[in-house]
Every structure is written in structure tokens, then in C-alpha cells.
Design a protein around this motif. Sequence first.
Motif, PDB file in Angstrom:
ATOM      1  N   THR A   3     -22.264  23.793 -29.664  1.00 21.71           N
ATOM      2  CA  THR A   3     -23.162  24.145 -28.501  1.00 21.71           C
ATOM      3  C   THR A   3     -23.271  25.586 -28.060  1.00 21.71           C
ATOM      4  N   THR A   4     -21.981  26.131 -28.334  1.00 22.28           N
ATOM      5  CA  THR A   4     -21.618  27.387 -27.731  1.00 22.28           C
ATOM      6  C   THR A   4     -22.824  28.340 -28.504  1.00 22.28           C
TER       7      THR A   4
ATOM      8  N   SER B 198     -16.608  17.591 -33.144  1.00 28.64           N
ATOM      9  CA  SER B 198     -16.559  17.756 -31.676  1.00 28.64           C
ATOM     10  C   SER B 198     -15.536  18.901 -31.292  1.00 28.64           C
TER      11      SER B 198
HETATM   12  N1  LIG Z   1     -17.967  26.556 -19.957  1.00 28.27           N
HETATM   13  C1  LIG Z   1     -16.793  26.512 -20.999  1.00 28.27           C
HETATM   14  N2  LIG Z   1     -15.736  27.200 -20.385  1.00 28.27           N
HETATM   15  C2  LIG Z   1     -14.566  27.419 -20.937  1.00 28.27           C
HETATM   16  N3  LIG Z   1     -14.779  26.835 -22.292  1.00 28.27           N
HETATM   17  C3  LIG Z   1     -15.468  26.076 -22.848  1.00 28.27           C
HETATM   18  C4  LIG Z   1     -16.846  26.094 -22.106  1.00 28.27           C
HETATM   19  N4  LIG Z   1     -17.827  25.391 -22.702  1.00 28.27           N
HETATM   20  C5  LIG Z   1     -17.154  24.850 -23.935  1.00 28.27           C
HETATM   21  N5  LIG Z   1     -15.865  25.454 -23.892  1.00 28.27           N
HETATM   22  C6  LIG Z   1     -14.922  25.109 -25.051  1.00 28.27           C
HETATM   23  O1  LIG Z   1     -15.161  25.703 -26.016  1.00 28.27           O
HETATM   24  C7  LIG Z   1     -15.123  24.877 -27.267  1.00 28.27           C
HETATM   25  C8  LIG Z   1     -16.556  24.772 -28.097  1.00 28.27           C
HETATM   26  O2  LIG Z   1     -17.065  23.580 -27.041  1.00 28.27           O
HETATM   27  P1  LIG Z   1     -18.828  23.319 -27.553  1.00 28.27           P
HETATM   28  O3  LIG Z   1     -19.567  22.468 -26.507  1.00 28.27           O
HETATM   29  O4  LIG Z   1     -19.573  24.571 -27.953  1.00 28.27           O
HETATM   30  O5  LIG Z   1     -18.404  22.244 -28.875  1.00 28.27           O
HETATM   31  P2  LIG Z   1     -19.132  21.537 -29.478  1.00 28.27           P
HETATM   32  O6  LIG Z   1     -19.039  21.646 -31.087  1.00 28.27           O
HETATM   33  O7  LIG Z   1     -20.731  21.447 -28.970  1.00 28.27           O
HETATM   34  O8  LIG Z   1     -18.745  20.132 -29.210  1.00 28.27           O
HETATM   35  P3  LIG Z   1     -19.432  18.564 -29.075  1.00 28.27           P
HETATM   36  O9  LIG Z   1     -19.795  18.105 -30.490  1.00 28.27           O
HETATM   37  O10 LIG Z   1     -18.239  17.672 -28.497  1.00 28.27           O
HETATM   38  O11 LIG Z   1     -20.414  18.667 -27.861  1.00 28.27           O
HETATM   39  C9  LIG Z   1     -14.380  23.563 -26.678  1.00 28.27           C
HETATM   40  O12 LIG Z   1     -13.214  23.739 -27.122  1.00 28.27           O
HETATM   41  C10 LIG Z   1     -14.669  23.651 -25.194  1.00 28.27           C
HETATM   42  O13 LIG Z   1     -13.644  23.380 -24.420  1.00 28.27           O
END
Ligand SMILES: Nc1ncnc2c1ncn2[C@@H]1O[C@H](COP(=O)(O)OP(=O)(O)OP(=O)(O)O)[C@@H](O)[C@H]1O
Length: 652
Positions: A476-477, A471
Motif C-alpha cells: 500500500t505504501t 501482509s
Molecule cells: N501511516 C503509517 N504510519 C506508520 N507506519 C505505517 C503507516 N502505514 C503503514 N505503516 C507500516 O508500514 C508497513 C507497510 O505497510 P503497508 O500498508 O504498506 O503494507 P501492505 O503490504 O500493504 O500490507 P497489507 O497487505 O497487510 O495491507 C507496515 O509495517 C506498517 O505498520
Amino acid sequence: MHPHGPALRHGGGTPVARTGANRRWMSRREIHAQTGTLPDRRPAGRAAISAPYQSRCRLLPPYLQTCLLPFGASGKALHRMGEFLTYFADLRRDAGRQLPFAALLVALGALLEGIGVLAILPFAAVITGTADTQLSRDLLGWMSQFGIDSEWSRAIALVGAFLTLLAIRGVVIWQRDTRLLSLGLGYVDRWRSKLFRAIGAADWPTVSALRRTDIEHAVTNDVARLSAGTDQLLRAGAAAAMVLVQLGIVALLSPLLLVLVGVLMGTALLFTLPLLRKANLLGERITHSGRRIHGVLGDFMASQKLARLNNAEGDFLSRFDSAVSDVRGHQLAFQKSQITARLVFQFAAGVVVLTALLVGFFVLQTPLSVLAVTMVVLARLVGPIQMIAQTGQAIANALPAYGALRGLYADLLAAAECPTARPVEAAQIGGPARLSLTDAGFTYQGQSRPVLHSVSLKIEPGEIIALSGRSGAGKTTLLDILSGLLLPSSGELEIDGALVDSEAAMRGWRSQLAYLPQDPFLFDAPLRENLVWSADNPTDEQVWHALELAGAAEFVRASRGGLETRSGERGQAFSGGERQRLCIARALLRNPRLMILDEATSALDARLENDILTRLSAMRDRFSILYVTHRRDAMIHADRVLSLEEGRIVSQ
Ligand SMILES: Nc1ncnc2c1ncn2[C@@H]1O[C@H](COP(=O)(O)OP(=O)(O)OP(=O)(O)O)[C@@H](O)[C@H]1O
């Protein structure tokens, strides 16, 4: 090169500046032309409406500032005047060609009012049998030329003329008021509509950073306050025309009386000037507290279940009560200051009328009929002048709402994606996509730490890739970049060999894929509408086929309304797993070339998830698949499993 490559590259629009995620697709000059304001040079990604919103306004012309400063006009007062002028110019621009006609009706209405008042003089002459003014003498002489000599014939002629005048005045006033009303309503409707469009056209980083309830507040409350202010301003414009004409009549009758009236009216208006600043300040506070009400309500509605489970309703209630009482306090204070202004003005107006009467009778020895007309005119002036004074307060109070709307709009325009981008329909292209991401890095706006570091990834046509990772690792990014929602801060994305490096290309690419987010979303509408929403008019047969493939046909058939079943707010009528399957069916109806699933099957049991992934895998000749999963069982469908750790791909 892929035959559709250029479609991704082109589509119009010239980026003004391009620095990774912080792009500008409209020049500052263009934005200024549309909004009368210049956006900050700060990046658009964080465009949340800060409260209180720092509205940037076109300042007053320098010559006006120079004239006003010696009179003690503060910088804030000049700023407010500048804001008012911007608002006025905006209203004028919006009214366009309707304005001259409306102004003509306003002038005509005022003139007819004036003539109606002047008609009292010949009436008085006929009734009293004395023509004590030049106007009465001229009119009586003119009537006798037509043989209207006797008292009765004069009275009948005058009554006839007066009634005709009243009828014409009625028609003109009706036309005037309906025109002004539609001008005002049209203006605020266009504000609503352009805000809505601007939100739709703004890039993803900007929109995702906006607070939903702030937008709701802007489109409902701020616009409603602007509407009330605009309506009052337009009516005050008509009243001002009437005041001018009637003052002209007073001047015609006795210029000295005009001076007297002018001086005393001016004094009365001056009483209301200090209240303008207060009205403006209260307007700012109302905007701020109104946003708080929307914010608390939005949070409360979104977390209903959780709030109940945690017995936290009381906390929401106290926050809500505090915001409501703030708004009520500010509104009450504003109303009180309006009442004060009204009473002060009414007192001053009483002094004016009595003084005019005494001075006219004892000092100037004004004829009685002239005095009567003057009294009628003055009595008729009190209402409109009072309204103009109160309009000043109402506008001062509504200006912060206008400032907030304008600021939000400027921010959204500054972040607008290329408006001329013509997305290429997936159906026109067909076949699974080839995707290549090279050395992509990404840092969110306002953050110093990159979320992704030099990520490279290739997806061949028809390939199925599973992505896993902790996580917060950046999955997602990464999906947002691959789907054309975010532009990487560094590195490149290519689809079928064509670079996705512009808003047009991103929009074009988005129309060729289906993205299933973690949280499946359904509108409160019949299922059919939900399913065909993003597709190209599919037939019922195609809809049912997609439902079969997504494993949703059975429960839809079993529901009483079938495709007409309403899904409830955010799809509440269905379970989490059912919503996910409905969203997969919707995605299939888009005929995508790439299917992206961000834990989109996480709410399904292992057997159902396996079943759906098997069916999707069987369609690899239609689309490539990239799916995020943490379940080992689900990974067996993938040709490759990638793992993302702290923004880096660590295994392929
Ligand atoms: N809109 C945003 N503005 C600033 N930081 C963000 C934003 N969206 C995500 N982040 C940061 O970017 C990082 C990666 O987030 P992301 O949602 O891409 O992770 P993930 O691997 O999809 O997590 P999960 O499995 O929990 O959904 C995290 O530390 C989050 O706090």
C-alpha cells in the motif's frame, strides 16, 4: 519530453524546506501572518491533536510582562493573557470593516441609554416643581424659550421627547445586537470553514495521522464553545460601553460618588479574578474529556458489529460513561464557580448601592433627584458589570477550545499542499500513462525503519502489472507513492518523463489516475451522486456503461430506486462485493490513465473477479493497470507479476 510534462512540474508554490515526506509549502512567516502563531519546526506528518493540546501562543508584549510580573502574574497567567490577546486580535481582524460600524452602534446605544437615564432629572423637576440641578434648570429655561411653560405642556413635551428617544434607542439597539450577532456567528463559521479547507489542503501523511473523532470534536464542540464565548464577549463589549457612559453620568452628577462606585465595583470585580484561573483549567479539562467522548463514540460506531459479536458493548459503555461524567463534573464545577461569582458580586453591589445612598444623603447632602438618578444608574449598572465579570470566566473557559482550534489549524497549514496547484484533467491528456519509479525509499514519520528500500519499477503505457507480497511488505505504501499521495523519502517518480517532485505535480498526477483502495467507500447518498462524484459530469448513458463494465449494472437495475437508490452510511445498503464493483464503475468514469487496484476485487468470487479483470484488461489502450492481488488466478491477466518482500521488489 512528454507534452504534458511541464504541467506536472509547475503549478506555483515554493517549498520552504523539503526533506522527503516532511515538506513545508508555506513559510513560517506566512503561517504566522494567517494564524498569529508559529508552528513547531517538527515534521507535520504526525499532527494528531495531542491532549491536552499544547497551544502555542503569541506571548504578551515584553513591556506588559515586565509590568505584570511584580504583581505576581505567573508565567501561565501571562500565557493565558497572551492567548486572549491573540484571540481578540483574531476576532478584530476577522470583523474587518464591519468593526467600526458595530463599535459606532455600541457607542450610540450606550449614549442613548445614558441620555434616557438623564431625562429622569427634568421629569423629577417637573413632578416636584423644583429644579435642583443645573441640568434641570438649563433644560427648563430652554423649554420656556419655546413657550413650554406650564407644568402640563412641559410634561407632554418631555413624554414626547422620551418616547422618541425610546424609539430611536430601540432601532439602534436592534441594529447593534443583530450586527454583533452576525459578527460572532460569521467569525465561528469562518473558523469551521477554514478548518475544513485546511484539512482538504493538508498533505496525506498529516491528514492520515489525525484522529477522525478529534477533528469532529474540534469542528463541532470546540467551535461551539468558541461561538458561545465570542457571543458573550461581544455582548459584554456593548455592556462595557454602557457601563462607561453611565459612570460618566455619575461623574457628571457627583464626582465623589463616582470614586466611591469605582472603588467598590473594582473590589467586587477582584473577587472574580481568582476564578478566572479555575475557569481556564476547567475549560482545558472539558476539551480533553469532550475528545474522549467523541473518541469512544467513534470507536463504538465503527465497531458496532464486532462489539456485539464480542459482547463488548459494556466496555464501551463504561468508557463512555466515565468520559461523560468527567465532562459533566467539569461543567458543573464551572457553573458553580459562576454562581459563586454572581452571588459574591450581587452582595458587593448591594453594599455599593446602600453605601452610595447613605453617603450621598447624610455626608454629601446630595439633592434627592440626583440621588434617585444615582440609584437608577447603579441599579442599571449591576447587571452589565456582573455580565462583564462572568464573561471573563466564560472566555477563560473557552480559551482552551480556541487554543486547540488554532493549534490544529497551524499544524494543517504547515502541512498544506501547494494551494495554487492546478491539476491537469485526465481527459485533456488521454492515453495510458508511462510511469517510472527509481530507487525509491520510504520511512514513515516517527519511524526509524524504512518501509521501502530502493524500489525501482517501470510501467509502460497500457501495461498490466500485478503486485503481490506478504501482509506488511509495503504494497500500500508503494501504491501511495505511485499515486502521488506520498513523496518518496529518496528516489524519483516520473510520469511520461516528467518528474513528480512537488505538491503541484503530485496533485496534477492524482487527477489523471483512479485509485481503488482495499476498503471501498460509498457516501450515504443516491448511487448516481456516488458514481459521478469524481468524474467530469458524465451522462446517464456513460454511467450505465461504466456499471456494465464493472459488472454492477444488473444489481443496480434490479434495485428499486436504480441510480437513485441510497447507498446508506458507508455503503451499507450493498454487499462488500457490490460496493467494490460500484467503486470500479466510479473509477472508470474518471477516464484514468492509470488504474490502481489495492486488492479492490478481493471481495468478489473468482469468476466475477476474473470477468472484471478481463474487461479492464481489454481497455489497456485507455489506461495502464497496476493491481495488488494474492490470488494466483487473478495474476493471469498481468503482463508481469512483481513481488514485494520487506520493502524490496524481489521478482519481476
Ligand atoms: N501511516 C503509517 N504510519 C506508520 N507506519 C505505517 C503507516 N502505514 C503503514 N505503516 C507500516 O508500514 C508497513 C507497510 O505497510 P503497508 O500498508 O504498506 O503494507 P501492505 O503490504 O500493504 O500490507 P497489507 O497487505 O497487510 O495491507 C507496515 O509495517 C506498517 O505498520
